[in-house]
Design a protein around this motif. Structure first.
Motif, short mmCIF file in Angstrom:
data_model
loop_
_atom_site.label_atom_id
_atom_site.label_comp_id
_atom_site.label_asym_id
_atom_site.label_seq_id
_atom_site.Cartn_x
_atom_site.Cartn_y
_atom_site.Cartn_z
N GLY A 1 0.80 -1.20 0.00
CA GLY A 1 0.00 0.00 0.00
C GLY A 1 0.84 1.26 0.00
O GLY A 1 2.07 1.21 -0.04
N ARG A 2 0.14 2.39 0.08
CA ARG A 2 0.79 3.69 -0.03
C ARG A 2 0.24 4.64 1.03
O ARG A 2 -0.94 4.55 1.42
CB ARG A 2 0.54 4.27 -1.42
N VAL A 3 1.10 5.56 1.48
CA VAL A 3 0.68 6.67 2.34
C VAL A 3 1.02 7.96 1.62
O VAL A 3 2.16 8.13 1.15
CB VAL A 3 1.39 6.63 3.71
N PRO B 1 1.36 -4.03 4.47
CA PRO B 1 0.21 -3.68 5.30
C PRO B 1 0.57 -3.69 6.79
O PRO B 1 1.37 -4.52 7.24
CB PRO B 1 -0.81 -4.77 4.97
N GLY B 2 -0.01 -2.76 7.54
CA GLY B 2 0.24 -2.71 8.98
C GLY B 2 0.08 -1.30 9.51
O GLY B 2 -0.20 -0.36 8.77
N THR C 1 -2.17 3.69 9.24
CA THR C 1 -2.36 2.29 8.86
C THR C 1 -2.32 2.15 7.35
O THR C 1 -2.94 2.94 6.62
CB THR C 1 -3.71 1.76 9.39
N VAL C 2 -1.58 1.15 6.88
CA VAL C 2 -1.42 0.86 5.46
C VAL C 2 -2.20 -0.42 5.14
O VAL C 2 -2.10 -1.41 5.87
CB VAL C 2 0.05 0.68 5.09
N SER C 3 -2.95 -0.38 4.06
CA SER C 3 -3.69 -1.57 3.64
C SER C 3 -3.23 -2.00 2.26
O SER C 3 -2.78 -1.17 1.45
CB SER C 3 -5.20 -1.28 3.61
N THR D 1 -4.62 8.46 2.63
CA THR D 1 -4.37 9.87 2.37
C THR D 1 -4.54 10.67 3.65
O THR D 1 -5.55 10.55 4.34
CB THR D 1 -5.35 10.40 1.29
N LEU D 2 -3.56 11.47 3.95
CA LEU D 2 -3.57 12.28 5.16
C LEU D 2 -3.79 13.74 4.81
O LEU D 2 -3.22 14.26 3.83
CB LEU D 2 -2.24 12.14 5.90
#
Length: 559
Positions: A297-299, A342-343, A362-364, A370-371
């Motif tokens: 995933g991505r942040v 993920p985590g 949290t990453v899925s 998105t913050l």
């Protein structure tokens, strides 16, 4: 894929010739049609699996222990020195070694107890892709080292000891006859500063392209040895976990790919770099612990407010299983960190190398978290505090202090170092450049800072702060003001227990010491200079540059 699209702040090719630096030679990278390469395949010579990439590279892997026993590029053998092969750590014992071909990919699998290691070749490429899965501490696997024959790549860079045998510390720091120092530790760069390391003759380049270090420890600012060269030969490293000056616990699991790449003298292709390398071709190979791009995933952050735009900002993600990082855009603080497992992670925003904000995220798998704009509270940045005077900048590094730049690639005893002693006068204009970046109990403890106060300032108590970036042997500052007031000896903060200041690393756990100085300590004569003496307190350490010491981030007297 085992990668992140968080790009380093700057890229540095360790090219040691003008021709290579010009980058005019051919690159090495994935080919558009790898299956077309002639000669691609493998054979068994009885002792080794022999892989021909169908390009210009043939390599061998021992069927007994998984050592890389041969690297032949364009007919020249590059592997090996002093009777040693290339391998994990110092080599594995008897292992189970297997080989399989899947279309245009050949995979060699090595199993030694709970450790699994892999070599992969792609048709038509002059690259060897490597993964290492360390499951626990039962096997020592802190590095992969490519051992290179002597005489093929000559250099006298800081991370070599080709022309000297005079040991000045342990068995790995050396002094040349001219007083300059050399050591494999002196690589100059942090993890985020480089994509690849190696050598070039101008017509041949040999490189290790690093992995994304998701299972390494220490974060984006960590420094460790990357290569070395001596009269016996050279070594290129991918550090999986290195215990020296380490601030985090060891992480376990699959690390990679990292790549051994040959070129026609230029830098390896940027398509191999961490953050750009894609390995969908490895999705079905059965590599233990492998997670494809779809399982990551991505942040992404809209921006960061409250920044001091004079400094670069880095955003890091970390938990016990993985670490990632990315640069915040200078204009607005936007950031994007991809390829994350993920985590739930601690997200930390760094001003330079100083943590100024943290939160949980949290990453899925397959998703983007998105913050909204992150607002850094003014009080989180010590540089925002009003100060009567300040030495250095609050950025988590000793940058700007005397000898700071040199200490990332030289020993403190190096002839190029300015004197470690000498006092400082506030208002001179050279407060920071005259103050040594490191203080040691046995070298320059008791350094004096001279400063004047106005009548109003002298009539009040003030807080003095000393920020440090790491310490050796529990070294920490104790202060004396005007020989009339002495602070208590502060308790030592948690810092790495190994060498740091003498092996090119100032990075530890940033910590701020605060001292409440009463008004009675100040001189009432406004024309006279107050004296602040800074001592290093500790009962540990030995002598000279291995006595207790600490690295300075900033010193200020608050208004």
């Amino acid at each position: 894929m085992s990668g992140s699209d968080s790009h380093p702040v700057r890229r540095r090719a360790f090219v040691l010739s003008a021709a290579a630096a010009a980058g005019t030679a051919a690159l090495a990278g994935p080919l558009a049609s790898p299956a077309s390469a002639a000669g691609f395949g493998w054979s068994d010579d009885g002792s080794n699996y022999v892989v021909d990439t169908g390009a210009s590279l043939v390599f061998k892997v021992s069927k007994t222990n998984g050592d890389l026993t041969s690297l032949v590029y364009r007919g020249t053998e590059y592997q090996g020195y002093d009777g040693k092969n290339s391998h994990i750590e110092s080599g594995l014992g008897t292992s189970t070694v297997t080989i399989a071909q899947s279309g245009s990919t050949i995979l060699i699998s090595v199993t030694y107890g709970t450790l699994k290691h892999y070599y992969a070749a792609r048709s038509g490429e002059n690259n060897v892709y490597l993964w290492t899965n360390k499951a626990d501490t039962s096997v020592s696997a802190t590095r992969y080292i490519v051992r290179v024959k002597k005489g093929l790549f000559l250099n006298d860079e800081p991370d070599s000891y080709t022309y000297t045998s005079s040991t000045i510390e342990a068995s790995d720091v050396f002094a040349k006859p001219d007083g300059q120092t050399r050591s494999k530790h002196y690589a100059k760069v942090r993890v985020l500063d480089y994509d690849h390391i190696g050598w070039s003759t101008g017509s041949v380049g040999l490189w290790i392209v690093r992995s994304n270090h998701e299972k390494a420890s220490g974060g984006p600012f960590y420094r460790s040895l990357l290569r070395h060269q001596s009269a016996d030969g050279g070594g290129l490293y991918e550090i999986l976990y290195y215990g020296e000056n380490q601030t985090e616990a060891q992480r376990f699991g699959l690390q990679g790919p990292y790549v051994i790449a040959f070129t026609d003298g230029g830098a390896p292709s940027s398509s191999l770099y961490p953050g750009t390398l894609t390995t969908s071709w490895a999705d079905s190979l059965g590599i233990s612990g492998y997670v494809s791009a779809s399982g990551r995933g991505r942040v992404a952050g809209v921006g960061i407010s409250g920044r001091n735009t004079a400094y670069p900002y880095t955003v890091g993600l970390a938990n016990s299983a993985a670490q990632y990082w990315g640069s915040a855009r200078a204009s607005d603080g936007y950031f994007s960190i991809g390829g994350a497992l993920p985590g739930t992670y601690t997200l930390t925003v760094y001003k330079g190398e100083l943590a100024v904000y943290s939160t949980q995220v949290t990453v899925s798998a397959g998703g983007t978290t998105t913050l909204n704009t992150i607002a850094i509270p003014s009080s989180n940045d010590p540089g925002n505090a009003s100060a009567i005077w300040r030495i250095g900048d609050w950025n988590g590094t000793p940058g700007g202090f005397k000898n700071a730049d040199l200490m990332t690639y030289a020993h403190p005893s190096d002839v190029r170092a300015a004197s470690w002693t000498g006092n400082v006068v506030i208002g001179s204009g050279t407060e920071t450049s005259a103050f040594p970046c490191y203080l040691w109990k046995d070298v320059n403890s008791g350094i004096i800072v001279h400063f004047r106060l106005t009548a109003a300032q002298a009539a009040a108590a003030h807080t003095l702060r000393i920020g440090v970036t790491t310490a050796y042997a529990n070294g920490r500052p104790q202060i004396v003001v005007n020989d009339t007031w002495t602070s208590a000896v502060p308790s030592p903060p948690t810092q790495p227990s190994t060498r740091s200041l003498t092996v090119g690393s100032y990075r530890g756990n940033n910590y701020t010491f605060t001292y409440s100085v009463p008004a009675s300590a100040w001189l009432t004569d406004t024309s006279a200079y107050n004296q602040l003496k800074i001592y290093v307190a500790s009962g540990s350490g030995t002598t000279s540059f291995l006595s207790a010491g600490t690295s300075i981030d900033a010193i200020d007297l608050l208004a």
